[in-house]
Every structure is written in structure tokens, then in C-alpha cells.
Design an enzyme around this catalytic site. Structure first.
Site, PDB file in Angstrom:
ATOM      1  N   LEU A 123       0.749  -1.281  -0.045  1.00  0.00           N
ATOM      2  CA  LEU A 123       0.050   0.090  -0.077  1.00  0.00           C
ATOM      3  C   LEU A 123       0.838   1.266  -0.100  1.00  0.00           C
ATOM      4  CD1 LEU A 123      -2.893   1.163   0.138  1.00  0.00           C
ATOM      5  CD2 LEU A 123      -2.604   1.065   2.578  1.00  0.00           C
TER       6      LEU A 123
ATOM      7  N   GLU B 138       3.788   4.146  -0.361  1.00  0.00           N
ATOM      8  CA  GLU B 138       4.409   4.732  -1.629  1.00  0.00           C
ATOM      9  C   GLU B 138       5.309   5.768  -1.123  1.00  0.00           C
ATOM     10  OE1 GLU B 138       0.852   4.086  -4.773  1.00  0.00           O
ATOM     11  OE2 GLU B 138       2.040   6.036  -4.675  1.00  0.00           O
TER      12      GLU B 138
ATOM     13  N   ILE C  79       7.668  -1.813   2.287  1.00  0.00           N
ATOM     14  CA  ILE C  79       6.678  -2.987   2.030  1.00  0.00           C
ATOM     15  C   ILE C  79       7.217  -4.098   2.688  1.00  0.00           C
ATOM     16  CG2 ILE C  79       5.432  -4.347   0.261  1.00  0.00           C
ATOM     17  CD1 ILE C  79       4.695  -1.426   0.209  1.00  0.00           C
TER      18      ILE C  79
ATOM     19  N   GLN D  45      12.148   3.208  46.119  1.00  0.00           N
ATOM     20  CA  GLN D  45      10.530   3.692  46.061  1.00  0.00           C
ATOM     21  C   GLN D  45      10.808   4.118  44.432  1.00  0.00           C
ATOM     22  OE1 GLN D  45       8.780   7.398  47.432  1.00  0.00           O
ATOM     23  NE2 GLN D  45       7.636   5.972  48.502  1.00  0.00           N
TER      24      GLN D  45
ATOM     25  N   GLU E 289       1.005   1.078   9.375  1.00  0.00           N
ATOM     26  CA  GLU E 289      -0.490   0.540   9.722  1.00  0.00           C
ATOM     27  C   GLU E 289      -1.237   1.964  10.077  1.00  0.00           C
ATOM     28  OE1 GLU E 289      -2.071  -3.362  10.505  1.00  0.00           O
ATOM     29  OE2 GLU E 289      -0.169  -4.003  10.083  1.00  0.00           O
ATOM     30  N   GLY E 290      -0.612   3.033   9.842  1.00  0.00           N
ATOM     31  CA  GLY E 290      -1.351   4.405  10.386  1.00  0.00           C
ATOM     32  C   GLY E 290      -0.291   4.896  11.532  1.00  0.00           C
TER      33      GLY E 290
END
Length: 387
Positions: free
Chosen positions: A117, A119, A162, A281, A366-367
Site C-alpha cells: 500500500l 509509497e 513494503i 521507591q 499501519e497508520g
């Protein structure tokens, strides 16, 4: 499963997957070459029936599968996920002939799939892609009168970043066919790697899994290569991403849990200032924060997967929230795990050194996180407008 805990059967299944990842898959991953497809690892995933599970599972089961594998072997998780990402459009939108030709090999780990997808000029803004599909007199093997007008297309342009390129056996490729502006003029194609005019090269990336670029020099495709319908390819891409985005979050949660467990063991046993690190702590509070964020991310991932499995209209928003929180959380947890381990975690081959390289990319692919925030906001304001 309730909204807050897994059932006994699910917990036992996840435990078996973690053990399988550590005992069988990890040794195969270690024999592989970074940046190259590990075909013996894929074959093992096929033999164990895990690749088959990708195609028959709901979103929740897919998340549990990816989280458990990521805990024990990130390379195995990524190899499995990339097979699903590349081949799910074929399962969802492919013709019977396409499914029969390609999916058995993917399920068995013999054939390598890739989702093409992104580019050079269209990464997060997927609707801006420019790979062109110009009308041709006839595609490969396309007889006169086949398809809507008996013709095919020639693909010209470039894809980049890709996963599994350039070693995949076939690619799910999204190209602009021009039926309409923006997302309405994109078509999905199944393109075999041996198609004339298609070449590629590997990219040297931070992530250890294979990533490359693809060059399309008039690559011929015909109506028989279309996935779904011409001009409807963007929907094929989004349907795929909506399923896999929550499970990207699950991958991140698996890495976070591995880093957290390593940190608990280290800080409980490492001597410092007359006691152990866990007695301090500042250390204990940081570990508590890591655990809380990891659990919150895990539950949000499960909620998004449940929304997908129930057919909820809230899937885009919930999937975006799950990916956003889980990937950002994993980055936080792994970074602080490295800090609490000190110099040892920076050594090549240390679990945390490996996770530190792995954890960065999911905030982009993927975003990117910024895109997920945009999706969330748009969905929220759309709901306001609808009311």
C-alpha cells in the site's frame, strides 16, 4: 471472556503459545538473517497450524495469538502477521480461483504474501497513492471479452516500505485506476512476484524483519487479477487494516509484557545500596506505572477486538484507540525497562536490546500515531453531528 479477564481455556492456550514461541520458534528465528524472509520459520508456523488460525479466527483470537507469540518470539509474531496482512484481502475480496491458487500455500507457510500500500509520497495518507494503472488492450491471459471491457491495465510507479518485499511470492497491490477522485479511484490487484516489469530491492531498516521497495515498469494485470471490484480497492485496504490494527496493539502488548517481566525479575534480584533495586521507591513506582499502562493497553486492545467481532459500528474508533495506546505504551515500557536494567540492556543479543529495535516501528506502520488520533477525533465529532 469477560470484559476484564480471559477464561481458563484462553489463558492455557496463550501459555502454550508462549512456550511454543520460546522453545521451537525462537531457535528458528535466531538462525535467520535480519532483513530476510525466514522460510523455515514460516514453515514451522504452518506446521503448527498457526497460519491457518489467522484466517479462521475472530479479531480477539488473532490478538491473543499475536500477543502470545510476541512475548516469546517477535520474529515469529511478525512473520505470522505479515502473512495475514498480505493474504487477508485475497480471503476477503478474492475470486474462488485466486483463493484456491494462493491461500493454501500461505496457510502452509510455503508461499510468502505482502501488503503493498505505502509509497514514497503516500504513507499515512493512503488515499494519496500515485501508483497508476493505465488501461491496456488486454491483461496477461485475458481473452477478448473478459472482464467489464475485455481489457487490462499496466501498473507504473513505486511502492516503498513494503514488509516481505522483495522476497514475497505475491503482492496485494493498490493502484489508482481513476474511477473517481481520491479513495474512490483505487483498485486492489493480486500481482505475482514473477510478473514482467516488477522488480524490487531490500531496504536496510531498524526493524529486523524484511522491508523493501517495489518498482512497477508497465506491469501487466488483467481483470482476473482484481481483488473485489475496480475502484473499490480502498475499502479492501481499510477492511484489512481495521482487523489488523487492534492486533498490532496486541503485538505491542506482548512486547511490553515481556519487557515488564524481565524488569520485575531484574529489579527483584539486582543488589543495590544495601538491598535490591526493587526496594527503592523510585524503582518500584516506575515498575508499577509500567504494569498499569500495560494492563490498560491490553484491555483496550481486547475491547477493540470484541467490537470488531460483534460487528460494532465503533470499530474504526476503537481500533485506532487500541493501536495508539498499545504502541505508545510499549515504547514507554521498553524504554524504562532498558533504563532500569542499565548498560546490560544495551548489549547486542539482550532481550531488551532486541525489543528496543522492534518496538519503534509499530508507532508508524499501519497508520502512524498521529493518524490514529485524527481517526479518533473524526469519529468522535461524527457521533456528535449524528446526535
Amino acid at each position: 471472556m469477560t470484559g476484564f479477564a480471559l477464561g481458563v481455556d484462553e489463558e492455557e492456550w496463550c501459555g502454550r503459545l508462549r512456550a511454543l514461541a520460546a522453545q521451537r520458534l525462537r531457535p528458528l528465528a535466531e538462525k535467520g538473517e535480519p532483513g530476510r524472509v525466514n522460510r523455515p520459520l514460516l514453515a514451522a508456523l504452518g506446521e503448527e497450524g498457526l497460519l491457518e488460525r489467522v484466517f479462521v479466527s475472530g479479531a480477539l483470537e488473532l490478538c491473543l495469538l499475536r500477543e502470545s507469540l510476541a512475548y516469546g518470539c517477535t520474529e515469529a509474531e511478525t512473520a505470522l502477521a505479515l502473512q495475514g496482512l498480505g493474504a487477508y484481502p485475497v480471503l476477503r475480496a478474492g475470486s474462488p480461483t485466486q483463493r484456491e491458487r494462493w491461500l493454501p500455500g500461505v496457510r502452509a507457510g510455503r508461499l510468502v504474501a505482502a501488503f503493498a500500500l505505502s509509497e514514497p509520497g503516500a504513507g499515512s495518507d493512503a488515499a494519496a497513492l500515485a501508483l497508476s494503472a493505465e488501461r491496456d488492450g488486454g491483461g496477461p491471459g485475458a481473452a477478448v471479452g473478459s472482464g467489464a471491457d475485455g481489457g487490462g491495465w499496466r501498473l507504473t510507479g513505486e511502492k516503498r516500505w513494503i514488509s516481505n518485499a522483495p522476497e514475497a511470492d505475491f503482492y496485494t497491490v493498490f493502484a489508482r485506476t481513476g474511477e473517481g477522485p481520491g479513495a474512490r479511484g483505487i483498485t486492489a490487484f493480486l500481482v505475482p512476484a514473477d510478473r514482467p516489469g516488477l522488480t524490487g530491492e531490500a531496504l536496510d531498516m531498524l526493524s529486523p524483519h524484511p522491508i523493501g521497495s517495489l518498482s512497477f515498469d508497465g506491469v501487466p494485470v488483467g481483470p482476473e487479477d482484481v481483488l473485489g471490484e475496480p475502484g473499490r480497492g480502498f475499502r479492501v485496504a481499510m477492511d484489512t487494516l481495521n482487523l489488523f490494527r487492534p492486533s498490532v496493539g496486541a503485538f505491542a502488548v506482548g512486547m511490553a509484557r515481556a519487557a515488564l517481566d524481565a524488569t520485575l525479575a531484574h529489579t527483584a534480584g539486582r543488589g543495590a545500596f544495601g538491598g535490591v533495586l526493587a526496594d527503592l521507591q523510585a524503582v518500584a513506582h516506575r515498575v508499577a506505572e509500567m504494569a498499569t499502562r500495560t494492563e490498560a493497553a491490553r484491555l483496550l486492545v481486547y475491547a477493540a477486538a470484541g467490537a470488531y467481532d460483534s460487528g460494532s459500528p465503533e470499530v474504526p474508533r476503537r481500533a485506532a484507540m487500541a493501536k495508539l495506546l498499545a504502541t505508545e505504551t510499549a515504547q514507554y515500557v521498553v524504554d524504562h525497562a532498558v533504563q532500569l536494567h542499565g548498560a546490560v540492556a544495551l548489549q547486542r543479543g539482550h532481550l531488551l536490546e532486541h525489543l528496543y529495535r522492534e518496538v519503534r516501528a509499530p508507532r508508524i506502520y499501519e497508520g502512524a500515531s498521529e493518524v490514529q488520533r485524527t481517526i479518533i477525533a473524526k469519529e468522535l465529532y461524527r457521533e456528535v453531528a449524528a446526535r
